[in-house]
Design a protein around this motif. Structure first.
Motif, short mmCIF file in Angstrom:
data_model
loop_
_atom_site.label_atom_id
_atom_site.label_comp_id
_atom_site.label_asym_id
_atom_site.label_seq_id
_atom_site.Cartn_x
_atom_site.Cartn_y
_atom_site.Cartn_z
N LEU A 54 55.09 41.60 10.64
CA LEU A 54 55.49 40.45 10.47
C LEU A 54 56.74 40.02 9.46
CD1 LEU A 54 52.28 38.10 11.31
CD2 LEU A 54 54.26 38.49 12.93
N LYS A 55 57.74 39.28 9.74
CA LYS A 55 58.61 39.00 8.62
C LYS A 55 58.14 38.12 7.45
CE LYS A 55 61.96 41.00 10.67
NZ LYS A 55 61.84 42.49 11.05
N ARG A 56 58.35 38.37 6.36
CA ARG A 56 57.63 37.51 5.36
C ARG A 56 58.52 36.24 5.30
NH1 ARG A 56 55.60 40.12 -0.10
NH2 ARG A 56 53.58 40.57 0.82
N GLY A 57 57.59 35.22 5.13
CA GLY A 57 58.20 33.87 4.95
C GLY A 57 57.50 32.61 5.03
N PHE A 58 58.10 31.47 5.10
CA PHE A 58 57.15 30.19 5.32
C PHE A 58 56.56 30.07 6.49
CE2 PHE A 58 57.03 25.61 5.78
CZ PHE A 58 56.09 25.45 4.92
N GLN A 59 57.49 30.35 7.29
CA GLN A 59 56.98 30.20 8.93
C GLN A 59 55.69 31.14 9.46
OE1 GLN A 59 57.54 28.01 11.30
NE2 GLN A 59 58.79 27.09 9.92
N THR A 60 56.09 32.40 8.77
CA THR A 60 54.64 33.64 9.04
C THR A 60 53.62 32.88 8.28
OG1 THR A 60 56.33 35.02 9.29
CG2 THR A 60 54.11 35.81 8.59
N SER A 61 53.78 32.39 6.98
CA SER A 61 52.67 31.93 6.33
C SER A 61 51.98 30.89 6.87
CB SER A 61 52.96 31.73 4.87
OG SER A 61 52.03 31.24 4.12
N LEU A 62 52.58 30.04 7.55
CA LEU A 62 52.06 28.78 8.15
C LEU A 62 51.27 29.25 9.22
CD1 LEU A 62 54.79 25.97 8.21
CD2 LEU A 62 52.73 26.05 6.58
N LYS A 63 51.84 30.34 10.30
CA LYS A 63 51.02 30.77 11.30
C LYS A 63 49.69 31.35 10.86
CE LYS A 63 55.12 31.18 14.32
NZ LYS A 63 56.05 32.07 14.96
N HIS A 64 49.85 32.24 10.06
CA HIS A 64 48.63 32.66 9.39
C HIS A 64 47.55 31.88 9.01
CE1 HIS A 64 46.10 35.56 7.31
NE2 HIS A 64 46.29 34.69 5.98
N LYS A 65 47.97 30.97 8.35
CA LYS A 65 47.06 29.90 7.76
C LYS A 65 46.58 29.37 8.99
CE LYS A 65 49.07 29.15 3.33
NZ LYS A 65 49.88 28.32 2.44
N ALA A 66 47.26 29.05 10.11
CA ALA A 66 46.68 28.23 10.95
C ALA A 66 45.73 29.00 12.02
CB ALA A 66 47.74 27.83 12.02
N ASN A 67 46.02 30.38 12.06
CA ASN A 67 45.08 31.16 12.76
C ASN A 67 43.79 31.34 11.87
OD1 ASN A 67 44.46 33.28 14.61
ND2 ASN A 67 44.76 34.77 12.97
N VAL A 68 43.80 31.74 10.69
CA VAL A 68 42.49 31.57 9.89
C VAL A 68 41.67 30.21 9.86
CG1 VAL A 68 41.74 31.87 7.47
CG2 VAL A 68 43.61 33.35 8.26
N ARG A 69 42.42 29.33 10.01
CA ARG A 69 41.50 28.00 10.24
C ARG A 69 41.06 27.64 11.51
NH1 ARG A 69 46.34 25.07 8.52
NH2 ARG A 69 46.30 24.99 6.31
N GLU A 70 41.81 28.59 12.44
CA GLU A 70 41.21 28.39 13.88
C GLU A 70 40.04 29.54 13.97
OE1 GLU A 70 42.69 30.03 18.28
OE2 GLU A 70 44.19 28.75 17.00
N LEU A 71 40.09 30.61 13.37
CA LEU A 71 39.03 31.61 13.30
C LEU A 71 37.87 31.20 12.61
CD1 LEU A 71 40.99 35.05 12.59
CD2 LEU A 71 40.02 34.27 14.77
N VAL A 72 38.06 30.43 11.60
CA VAL A 72 36.89 29.69 10.90
C VAL A 72 36.12 28.74 11.76
CG1 VAL A 72 36.35 28.36 8.97
CG2 VAL A 72 37.78 30.33 8.54
N ALA A 73 36.94 27.82 12.35
CA ALA A 73 36.41 26.82 13.26
C ALA A 73 35.79 27.39 14.23
CB ALA A 73 37.55 26.04 13.85
#
Length: 106
Positions: A54-73
């Motif tokens: 994945l390309k480094r950047g703000f959008q990738t970081s947001l998607k990663h954080k959203a994915n982690v939140r979903e996995l935790v939930a």
């Protein structure tokens, strides 16, 4: 290949028997000298990994954080179902128990 670490970590809880410290892993990994891939294979694998990365950047970081939140939930829901099923015990019919088992494995 020389790998040195100057900081040692101390675990706050007792570690299970199947967990090892990194030093043991590093010694084992560094002891292996036989190459498993040819130079062209390494080049091809590296190129493929770079292509898929994945390309480094703000959008990738947001998607990663959203994915982690979903996995935790999702894990929290599974843990709650397991806890509920264990607390209910044998009072439920076998049909309900099989539904819970199915939900737990999702």
């Amino acid at each position: 290949m020389d790998v040195h670490f100057t900081v040692d970590a101390t675990f706050k809880t007792a570690m299970p028997k199947n967990v090892t410290h990194i030093r043991g892993c590093l010694r084992y990994i560094c002891s292996k000298q036989e190459s498993k891939f040819s130079d062209p294979e390494v080049t091809a694998l590296t190129a493929k990994l770079e292509e898929l990365k994945l390309k480094r950047g703000f959008q990738t970081s947001l998607k990663h954080k959203a994915n982690v939140r979903e996995l935790v939930a999702e894990k929290a829901v599974r843990d709650n179902l397991v806890s509920f099923a264990l607390n209910v015990g044998h009072s439920w019919s076998s049909d309900w128990q099989s539904v819970i088992r199915m939900l737990i494995t999702v």
